[in-house]
Write a protein that holds these residues in place. Sequence first.
Motif, PDB file in Angstrom:
ATOM      1  N   VAL A 105       0.843  -1.195   0.000  1.00 14.40           N
ATOM      2  CA  VAL A 105       0.000   0.000   0.000  1.00 14.40           C
ATOM      3  C   VAL A 105       0.875   1.241   0.000  1.00 14.40           C
ATOM      4  N   SER A 106       0.621   2.134  -0.957  1.00  9.63           N
ATOM      5  CA  SER A 106       1.373   3.381  -1.036  1.00  9.63           C
ATOM      6  C   SER A 106       0.588   4.378  -1.873  1.00  9.63           C
ATOM      7  N   VAL A 107       0.467   5.612  -1.391  1.00 16.17           N
ATOM      8  CA  VAL A 107      -0.241   6.652  -2.140  1.00 16.17           C
ATOM      9  C   VAL A 107       0.533   7.005  -3.403  1.00 16.17           C
ATOM     10  N   SER A 108       1.857   6.970  -3.321  1.00 15.42           N
ATOM     11  CA  SER A 108       2.685   7.254  -4.492  1.00 15.42           C
ATOM     12  C   SER A 108       3.536   6.035  -4.814  1.00 15.42           C
ATOM     13  N   ALA A 109       3.814   5.870  -6.098  1.00  6.99           N
ATOM     14  CA  ALA A 109       4.561   4.688  -6.543  1.00  6.99           C
ATOM     15  C   ALA A 109       6.061   4.949  -6.488  1.00  6.99           C
ATOM     16  N   SER A 110       6.571   5.241  -5.329  1.00  8.58           N
ATOM     17  CA  SER A 110       7.984   5.596  -5.224  1.00  8.58           C
ATOM     18  C   SER A 110       8.795   4.499  -4.566  1.00  8.58           C
ATOM     19  N   SER A 111       8.977   4.588  -3.251  1.00  8.13           N
ATOM     20  CA  SER A 111       9.874   3.649  -2.573  1.00  8.13           C
ATOM     21  C   SER A 111       9.359   2.215  -2.635  1.00  8.13           C
ATOM     22  N   LEU A 112       8.046   2.022  -2.560  1.00  9.85           N
ATOM     23  CA  LEU A 112       7.499   0.669  -2.609  1.00  9.85           C
ATOM     24  C   LEU A 112       7.767   0.020  -3.965  1.00  9.85           C
ATOM     25  N   VAL A 113       7.586   0.778  -5.046  1.00  4.28           N
ATOM     26  CA  VAL A 113       7.868   0.248  -6.382  1.00  4.28           C
ATOM     27  C   VAL A 113       9.340  -0.114  -6.505  1.00  4.28           C
ATOM     28  N   GLU A 114      10.208   0.758  -6.023  1.00  5.30           N
ATOM     29  CA  GLU A 114      11.645   0.472  -6.094  1.00  5.30           C
ATOM     30  C   GLU A 114      11.985  -0.785  -5.304  1.00  5.30           C
ATOM     31  N   ALA A 115      11.330  -0.974  -4.147  1.00  7.90           N
ATOM     32  CA  ALA A 115      11.587  -2.169  -3.342  1.00  7.90           C
ATOM     33  C   ALA A 115      11.142  -3.429  -4.082  1.00  7.90           C
ATOM     34  N   ASP A 122       8.550  -9.988 -11.275  1.00  8.32           N
ATOM     35  CA  ASP A 122       8.518 -10.075 -12.733  1.00  8.32           C
ATOM     36  C   ASP A 122       7.705  -8.965 -13.388  1.00  8.32           C
ATOM     37  N   GLY A 123       6.795  -8.360 -12.651  1.00 13.07           N
ATOM     38  CA  GLY A 123       5.966  -7.296 -13.206  1.00 13.07           C
ATOM     39  C   GLY A 123       5.156  -6.638 -12.114  1.00 13.07           C
ATOM     40  N   LEU A 124       4.593  -5.464 -12.428  1.00 10.64           N
ATOM     41  CA  LEU A 124       3.852  -4.686 -11.438  1.00 10.64           C
ATOM     42  C   LEU A 124       2.484  -4.285 -11.973  1.00 10.64           C
ATOM     43  N   VAL A 125       1.498  -4.256 -11.081  1.00 16.32           N
ATOM     44  CA  VAL A 125       0.202  -3.658 -11.356  1.00 16.32           C
ATOM     45  C   VAL A 125       0.021  -2.525 -10.357  1.00 16.32           C
ATOM     46  N   LEU A 126      -0.133  -1.312 -10.866  1.00 17.18           N
ATOM     47  CA  LEU A 126      -0.374  -0.153 -10.009  1.00 17.18           C
ATOM     48  C   LEU A 126      -1.851   0.206 -10.093  1.00 17.18           C
ATOM     49  N   ILE A 127      -2.528   0.278  -8.950  1.00 18.11           N
ATOM     50  CA  ILE A 127      -3.960   0.568  -8.919  1.00 18.11           C
ATOM     51  C   ILE A 127      -4.162   2.030  -8.523  1.00 18.11           C
ATOM     52  N   GLY A 128      -4.812   2.778  -9.414  1.00 22.46           N
ATOM     53  CA  GLY A 128      -5.082   4.195  -9.159  1.00 22.46           C
ATOM     54  C   GLY A 128      -3.831   5.008  -8.906  1.00 22.46           C
ATOM     55  N   PRO A 129      -2.804   4.896  -9.734  1.00 20.50           N
ATOM     56  CA  PRO A 129      -1.549   5.621  -9.465  1.00 20.50           C
ATOM     57  C   PRO A 129      -1.697   7.125  -9.655  1.00 20.50           C
ATOM     58  N   ASN A 130      -1.190   7.887  -8.705  1.00 22.21           N
ATOM     59  CA  ASN A 130      -1.167   9.343  -8.831  1.00 22.21           C
ATOM     60  C   ASN A 130       0.202   9.756  -9.359  1.00 22.21           C
ATOM     61  N   GLU A 131       0.513   9.287 -10.544  1.00 25.19           N
ATOM     62  CA  GLU A 131       1.834   9.493 -11.132  1.00 25.19           C
ATOM     63  C   GLU A 131       1.692  10.048 -12.546  1.00 25.19           C
ATOM     64  N   THR A 132       2.710  10.771 -12.975  1.00 26.08           N
ATOM     65  CA  THR A 132       2.732  11.287 -14.348  1.00 26.08           C
ATOM     66  C   THR A 132       3.100  10.169 -15.313  1.00 26.08           C
ATOM     67  N   ASN A 133       2.789  10.387 -16.588  1.00 29.52           N
ATOM     68  CA  ASN A 133       3.212   9.420 -17.604  1.00 29.52           C
ATOM     69  C   ASN A 133       4.725   9.269 -17.626  1.00 29.52           C
ATOM     70  N   GLU A 134       5.422  10.362 -17.400  1.00 27.39           N
ATOM     71  CA  GLU A 134       6.888  10.314 -17.413  1.00 27.39           C
ATOM     72  C   GLU A 134       7.404   9.346 -16.354  1.00 27.39           C
ATOM     73  N   ARG A 135       6.833   9.442 -15.162  1.00 26.96           N
ATOM     74  CA  ARG A 135       7.251   8.554 -14.074  1.00 26.96           C
ATOM     75  C   ARG A 135       6.859   7.107 -14.373  1.00 26.96           C
ATOM     76  N   LEU A 136       5.633   6.888 -14.875  1.00 33.35           N
ATOM     77  CA  LEU A 136       5.187   5.534 -15.186  1.00 33.35           C
ATOM     78  C   LEU A 136       6.006   4.927 -16.327  1.00 33.35           C
ATOM     79  N   ASN A 137       6.362   5.746 -17.316  1.00 31.10           N
ATOM     80  CA  ASN A 137       7.213   5.259 -18.408  1.00 31.10           C
ATOM     81  C   ASN A 137       8.595   4.862 -17.895  1.00 31.10           C
ATOM     82  N   ASP A 138       9.087   5.619 -16.926  1.00 32.09           N
ATOM     83  CA  ASP A 138      10.387   5.290 -16.333  1.00 32.09           C
ATOM     84  C   ASP A 138      10.339   3.924 -15.659  1.00 32.09           C
ATOM     85  N   ILE A 139       9.240   3.643 -14.954  1.00 33.55           N
ATOM     86  CA  ILE A 139       9.075   2.333 -14.322  1.00 33.55           C
ATOM     87  C   ILE A 139       8.950   1.245 -15.386  1.00 33.55           C
ATOM     88  N   ALA A 140       8.137   1.536 -16.413  1.00 31.74           N
ATOM     89  CA  ALA A 140       7.879   0.548 -17.470  1.00 31.74           C
ATOM     90  C   ALA A 140       9.140   0.211 -18.266  1.00 31.74           C
TER      91      ALA A 140
END
Length: 337
Positions: A105-115, A122-140
Motif C-alpha cells: 500500500v502506497s499513495v505514491s509509486a515511489s519507494s514501494l515500487v523500487e523495493a 517479474d511485473g507490477l500492477v499499479l492501482i489508481g496511481p497518482n503518477e505522471t506518464n513520465e514517471r510511469l514510463n520510467d518504471i515501465a
Amino acid sequence: MTKKSPARTPRITIREVASDAGVSVAAVSKVLRDAYGVSDALRAKVQASMDKLNYRPLASARGLRGRTYTLGLVFPDLRNPFFADIFVGVNAALERTQYQAMQGVSVSASSLVEAMIDRQMDGLVLIGPNETNERLNDIADRIPLVAIGHHDLKEARFDTVNNDDQLGARLAVRHLCQNGHKKVAMLSLAAPVSTVINQRELGYRLEMTEQGLGAAINIVRAPQVLRDVQLTVRRLLESRDRPDAIFCWTDLMAFEAISVATELELSIPQDIAIVGYDNTVFCEFAQNRLTSIDQSGEVLGLQATRLLIERIDGRSQSEHFVVTPRVVARASSAKVG
C-alpha cells in the motif's frame, strides 16, 4: 541461560523432488520454468512430488534463472472495499499459473515500487496511481507494468485497464435526473487528484449541462478520511440551497453520506437521493440499498493480470482495455414525486 532457537527444518531440494518423481533434475527444472514441450503427464508427476514433499522453489534462485514468478500489486488504500474486488480478479487470473501476487500500500509509486523491483518481481500492477506518464514510463522501461485507473495514454509505454469513468458519471447523473432529481451535487476527492477523478468530474459536468442543469453544477471535495467526508456532507446537507441528490465518486463516500443523512433525519431518497460508484458488496445491505455504478473490479483485476503476463512473455506494444460501466439501481435513488 540463553534459550536456543528451534532448529530449522531442512529445505527440500530439487534433487529430492526429482528422485521422488523418478525423473531427472533437468525435467523438474523444465517444469519449474514452464518450459516449452513439457507434457501434461510430466508436469502432473512433478507437481505431485512437490506437493507431497512440500517443496517451494527459492524465489531468489528462480530470479537468477530469469523469473521469480511473483507479481507486485500496489494499492493506494485498503479501506476501500472496491480494491478487494480487484484482488479477487487478480487471484482468479493467477489460479492456473505459477505466479504469486504480493501486495503493498502506497499513495505514491515511489519507494514501494523500487523495493519491488529490487526484489526481482517479474511485473507490477499499479492501482489508481497518482503518477505522471513520465514517471510511469520510467518504471515501465525497467519492469513490465500495467496501470489500473490511469487515463493519460499519450506516449504510454505501459498497459492500462480502465473503466469508462466519464461515461459512468454521466450515467449516474442521467439516472438521477430521470428519477426526478434536479439539484444534483457531486461529492469528489480532494488532492491528490487522479485522472479517474478528472474523468468523473468531467462526465458529471457534461451530463448536467446536457440535462439543462448547468446552473446547478456543484462539486464539493473531501479527503478520503471518513471524518472529513462526514463534515463535508453535513455542510452540504445543512446548507440553505441543499441539493436533492448526491453523486459520490466512490461507494465508500456514499455510505458516509447515507450515515450523515440518517443522523440529520432526512429521508432517502425523498429528501436526498444518493448514488455511489463501484457497486461493492455493501451496497446490497438493507441499511444502505445504495444505487451504484458497476465497473466490475474483478474484471479490471483479471484483465490487468492477463496483460501483465503477456508483457512478461514478450509483448511490447501497449494495450488499453476499457470496461463499460452500468447503473445498478436500488432504493437510495428511487423515483420521487
